[in-house]
Design a protein around this motif. Structure first.
Motif, mmCIF file in Angstrom:
data_model
loop_
_atom_site.group_PDB
_atom_site.id
_atom_site.type_symbol
_atom_site.label_atom_id
_atom_site.label_comp_id
_atom_site.label_asym_id
_atom_site.label_seq_id
_atom_site.Cartn_x
_atom_site.Cartn_y
_atom_site.Cartn_z
ATOM 1 N N ALA A 341 -0.575 -31.851 99.121
ATOM 2 C CA ALA A 341 -0.160 -32.683 97.984
ATOM 3 C C ALA A 341 1.168 -32.185 97.418
ATOM 4 C CB ALA A 341 -1.238 -32.677 96.906
ATOM 5 N N LEU A 342 1.320 -30.850 97.338
ATOM 6 C CA LEU A 342 2.568 -30.283 96.827
ATOM 7 C C LEU A 342 3.729 -30.611 97.763
ATOM 8 C CD1 LEU A 342 4.074 -28.502 94.818
ATOM 9 C CD2 LEU A 342 3.390 -26.507 96.161
ATOM 10 N N GLN A 343 3.481 -30.511 99.072
ATOM 11 C CA GLN A 343 4.531 -30.820 100.042
ATOM 12 C C GLN A 343 4.954 -32.284 99.926
ATOM 13 O OE1 GLN A 343 3.503 -29.918 104.083
ATOM 14 N NE2 GLN A 343 5.393 -30.717 104.934
ATOM 15 N N GLU A 344 3.975 -33.181 99.804
ATOM 16 C CA GLU A 344 4.293 -34.602 99.659
ATOM 17 C C GLU A 344 5.085 -34.858 98.387
ATOM 18 O OE1 GLU A 344 2.016 -38.936 99.304
ATOM 19 O OE2 GLU A 344 0.890 -37.117 99.746
ATOM 20 N N SER A 345 4.709 -34.179 97.297
ATOM 21 C CA SER A 345 5.426 -34.342 96.037
ATOM 22 C C SER A 345 6.862 -33.848 96.167
ATOM 23 C CB SER A 345 4.703 -33.589 94.920
ATOM 24 O OG SER A 345 5.431 -33.630 93.719
ATOM 25 N N GLN A 346 7.048 -32.721 96.838
ATOM 26 C CA GLN A 346 8.394 -32.182 97.016
ATOM 27 C C GLN A 346 9.257 -33.109 97.861
ATOM 28 O OE1 GLN A 346 7.348 -28.362 98.685
ATOM 29 N NE2 GLN A 346 7.379 -27.337 96.680
ATOM 30 N N GLU A 347 8.650 -33.729 98.899
ATOM 31 C CA GLU A 347 9.396 -34.669 99.733
ATOM 32 C C GLU A 347 9.828 -35.882 98.926
ATOM 33 O OE1 GLU A 347 6.765 -35.469 102.936
ATOM 34 O OE2 GLU A 347 7.232 -33.613 104.029
ATOM 35 N N ARG A 348 8.933 -36.391 98.069
ATOM 36 C CA ARG A 348 9.285 -37.530 97.228
ATOM 37 C C ARG A 348 10.426 -37.165 96.282
ATOM 38 N NH1 ARG A 348 3.601 -38.389 96.650
ATOM 39 N NH2 ARG A 348 3.716 -37.487 94.553
ATOM 40 N N GLU A 349 10.366 -35.952 95.726
ATOM 41 C CA GLU A 349 11.418 -35.522 94.809
ATOM 42 C C GLU A 349 12.760 -35.390 95.532
ATOM 43 O OE1 GLU A 349 10.074 -31.944 92.998
ATOM 44 O OE2 GLU A 349 8.535 -32.920 91.770
ATOM 45 N N ARG A 350 12.747 -34.859 96.771
ATOM 46 C CA ARG A 350 13.994 -34.720 97.533
ATOM 47 C C ARG A 350 14.575 -36.099 97.853
ATOM 48 N NH1 ARG A 350 11.251 -30.534 100.374
ATOM 49 N NH2 ARG A 350 10.833 -31.961 102.108
ATOM 50 N N TYR A 351 13.708 -37.014 98.238
ATOM 51 C CA TYR A 351 14.191 -38.354 98.562
ATOM 52 C C TYR A 351 14.764 -39.030 97.316
ATOM 53 C CZ TYR A 351 14.353 -43.056 100.519
ATOM 54 O OH TYR A 351 14.773 -44.286 100.944
ATOM 55 N N ALA A 352 14.074 -38.897 96.180
ATOM 56 C CA ALA A 352 14.582 -39.480 94.937
ATOM 57 C C ALA A 352 15.926 -38.858 94.569
ATOM 58 C CB ALA A 352 13.574 -39.289 93.813
ATOM 59 N N ALA A 353 16.059 -37.536 94.773
ATOM 60 C CA ALA A 353 17.333 -36.873 94.473
ATOM 61 C C ALA A 353 18.450 -37.404 95.374
ATOM 62 C CB ALA A 353 17.186 -35.357 94.641
ATOM 63 N N ASN A 354 18.141 -37.625 96.654
ATOM 64 C CA ASN A 354 19.149 -38.173 97.562
ATOM 65 C C ASN A 354 19.510 -39.611 97.198
ATOM 66 O OD1 ASN A 354 19.545 -35.891 99.192
ATOM 67 N ND2 ASN A 354 17.750 -36.357 100.433
ATOM 68 N N MET A 355 18.522 -40.365 96.707
ATOM 69 C CA MET A 355 18.811 -41.726 96.249
ATOM 70 C C MET A 355 19.741 -41.696 95.038
ATOM 71 S SD MET A 355 17.113 -44.093 98.067
ATOM 72 C CE MET A 355 16.452 -45.437 97.107
ATOM 73 N N ASP A 356 19.543 -40.725 94.153
ATOM 74 C CA ASP A 356 20.432 -40.582 93.002
ATOM 75 C C ASP A 356 21.861 -40.272 93.462
ATOM 76 O OD1 ASP A 356 18.585 -41.123 91.038
ATOM 77 O OD2 ASP A 356 17.983 -39.043 90.780
ATOM 78 N N LEU A 357 21.983 -39.397 94.473
ATOM 79 C CA LEU A 357 23.310 -39.067 95.000
ATOM 80 C C LEU A 357 23.959 -40.312 95.614
ATOM 81 C CD1 LEU A 357 22.542 -35.624 96.670
ATOM 82 C CD2 LEU A 357 23.803 -36.022 94.546
ATOM 83 N N LEU A 358 23.145 -41.120 96.316
ATOM 84 C CA LEU A 358 23.653 -42.355 96.899
ATOM 85 C C LEU A 358 24.149 -43.298 95.805
ATOM 86 C CD1 LEU A 358 24.082 -44.263 99.301
ATOM 87 C CD2 LEU A 358 21.688 -44.965 99.068
ATOM 88 N N ALA A 359 23.383 -43.415 94.729
ATOM 89 C CA ALA A 359 23.804 -44.273 93.622
ATOM 90 C C ALA A 359 25.123 -43.792 93.031
ATOM 91 C CB ALA A 359 22.719 -44.320 92.549
ATOM 92 N N GLY A 360 25.335 -42.461 93.025
ATOM 93 C CA GLY A 360 26.565 -41.908 92.475
ATOM 94 C C GLY A 360 27.805 -42.239 93.292
ATOM 95 N N LEU A 361 27.615 -42.720 94.518
ATOM 96 C CA LEU A 361 28.764 -43.093 95.337
ATOM 97 C C LEU A 361 29.357 -44.434 94.919
ATOM 98 C CD1 LEU A 361 27.540 -42.022 98.900
ATOM 99 C CD2 LEU A 361 29.261 -40.894 97.485
ATOM 100 N N GLY A 362 28.636 -45.172 94.091
ATOM 101 C CA GLY A 362 29.139 -46.468 93.656
ATOM 102 C C GLY A 362 28.890 -47.539 94.699
ATOM 103 N N THR A 363 29.620 -48.648 94.611
ATOM 104 C CA THR A 363 29.439 -49.780 95.513
ATOM 105 C C THR A 363 29.956 -49.444 96.897
ATOM 106 O OG1 THR A 363 29.689 -51.317 93.665
ATOM 107 C CG2 THR A 363 29.941 -52.209 95.878
#
Length: 473
Positions: A341-363
């Motif tokens: 469960a902890l591993q799955e939670s960490q993977e979700r957090e990493r993916y969400a963090a990468n999505m945030d970085l993607l959003a920071g790139l703009g259009t």
């Protein structure tokens, strides 16, 4: 609708006869996936609607069968449903070119999308009355084992006081094999639940999220998420909570509860119904506390098993009553479960963090941007820069201009330090099998861009399909 066969919708109805029975009389509407025609059933003497499927050009036999199966599945899904809030399917026929058509009830009304375009936002009570009927239709579909997966204003039809749910074209039918490839996402970005935006399976609570987004649009005049591209909307849906609606009044608590990003935290359908009914009847709705979590176990729990809290109590009883060996085994099993469960939670957090970085790139440059989860929770991005059929070399995509646009876009990102070609710029128009051209992008932490490439992904000698692909994370 670039790249699809549009000849059927670019001319007036020509009286074509389908299956020797259904005569087309006029075009009702069209979209990227198909068109709906008014028709007359000459055997029964009644007016019906006929839906045709558009097929992208250059499909091989397997791909053509895949697209046709999509409409076949819509027919099967809708035919299983008998409810006044769901469009009735009468027949399923095949056209002269082999494409399937669905013959269904003709609803004499307009869509909620059309109503909002004409009159603007609706009063909360009117939106609640519409929401109640859509909710009842959804519950009937869910009880039949069908998840709609594309609830949006355009698929909600209004016929007087009757509200009708239509377009089961991407419905998930229990027992059917999925028609989407790995990582493929079907639906309308602004109305797709976060789990759908992340490429995960849709469930009945995903439909409830989409209902919340539809009602939010009804009272606000805009969807809860917006962006310059589909990719930007996906990022917003998957990583951010929506802004509270300003015009929802007593509907605000139920809308915000429906739009919770965690599917397990959305309210049960009967609680949603109670709130909508109160607003529709101008009564004081129950307090927000009544929008509790569903009584059923979350999707991660298998049928027949107690919820996680019940399993924990069971483990404790075993530890107290069993011998040391059994207690050790139980403890080890619990530790493994906690670690997973902890591993799955960490993977979700990493993916969400990468999505945030993607959003920071703009259009992102390109008219069509898609992304999916890759290895180690990275985000794989693919953007179509140019798609064009050509007869002469002068008609082709201007790859040089496209490459300059991408390089300039990268170099102006705040976290990008340098951009260099690792394969020649002149190779950018080459087929992807030849590698195209590749870029090395040096970035400041935590942003990491890798496998940046520009290539021609067309398999047709008379067509260009120039794409930018890269990985974030």
């Amino acid at each position: 609708m670039d790249g699809v066969r549009q000849e059927d919708t670019q001319r007036e109805a020509d009286g074509r006869l389908l299956a020797g029975r259904y005569r087309l009389t006029g075009l009702l509407g069209r979209g990227g996936m198909g068109a709906v025609w008014a028709a007359r059933d000459e055997q029964l003497g009644r007016e019906v609607a006929a839906k045709e499927l558009f097929l992208p050009e250059q499909l091989d036999d397997a791909e053509r069968a895949h697209w046709i199966a999509r409409l076949d599945r819509e027919a099967r899904a809708a035919a299983r449903l008998k409810h006044p809030g769901i469009v009735t399917v009468h027949d399923h026929v095949t056209g002269a070119d082999g494409r399937p058509w669905i013959i269904m009830e003709l609803v004499r009304g307009r869509s909620l999308q059309d109503l909002l375009a004409e009159r603007g936002p609706l009063p909360p009570a009117r939106a609640a009355r519409i929401g109640l009927q859509v909710l009842d239709a959804l519950c009937a579909a869910h009880q039949a084992g069908i998840t709609h997966r594309d609830i949006k204003p355009a698929n909600v039809l209004l016929e007087g006081e009757r509200v009708v749910l239509t377009d089961f074209g991407i419905a998930a039918v229990e027992g059917d094999v999925t028609l989407t490839g790995t990582g493929a996402i079907l639906g309308t970005p602004a109305y797709m639940a976060p789990e759908q935006a992340l490429g995960r399976p849709a469930t009945p609570v995903s439909d409830l999220w989409s209902l919340g987004a539809t009602l939010y649009t009804a009272v606000e005049g805009r969807p809860p998420y917006d962006g310059a591209s589909a990719g930007a909307i996906f990022v917003a849906v998957a990583t951010r909570d929506p802004a509270p609606p300003a015009k929802a009044g007593p509907l605000e608590p139920v809308l915000m509860a429906l739009l919770r990003r965690d599917p397990a935290h959305r309210p049960a359908a009967h609680d949603v119904r109670a709130h909508l009914a109160a607003v529709a009847e101008d009564r004081t709705p129950p307090g927000p506390a009544t929008l509790r979590l569903p009584a059923d176990p979350p999707p991660s729990d298998k049928p027949g098993r107690p919820p996680r809290s019940g399993r924990l109590r069971l483990l404790l009883r075993l530890l107290v009553g069993a011998g040391a060996a059994v207690a050790l085994l139980v403890a080890v099993a619990a530790a493994i479960q906690i670690r997973e469960a902890l591993q799955e939670s960490q993977e979700r957090e990493r993916y969400a963090a990468n999505m945030d970085l993607l959003a920071g790139l703009g259009t992102i440059p390109g008219k069509s941007v898609h992304f999916q989860e890759g290895e180690e929770s990275a985000v794989e991005v693919s953007a179509t820069l140019c798609e064009k059929e050509y007869a002469t070399e002068q008609d082709r995509c201007d790859v040089g201009v496209l490459v300059d646009t991408v390089v300039e876009w990268l170099r102006t990102r705040p976290a990008v330090r340098s951009v260099n070609f690792t394969r020649p710029k002149e190779d950018c128009g080459d087929d992807y099998e030849d590698g195209g051209c590749r870029l090395t992008v040096l970035t400041q932490s935590p942003l990491k861009l890798s496998e940046v490439e520009i290539a021609n992904f067309s398999e047709d000698g008379d067509k260009d399909l120039i794409k930018l692909r890269f990985i974030v994370g």
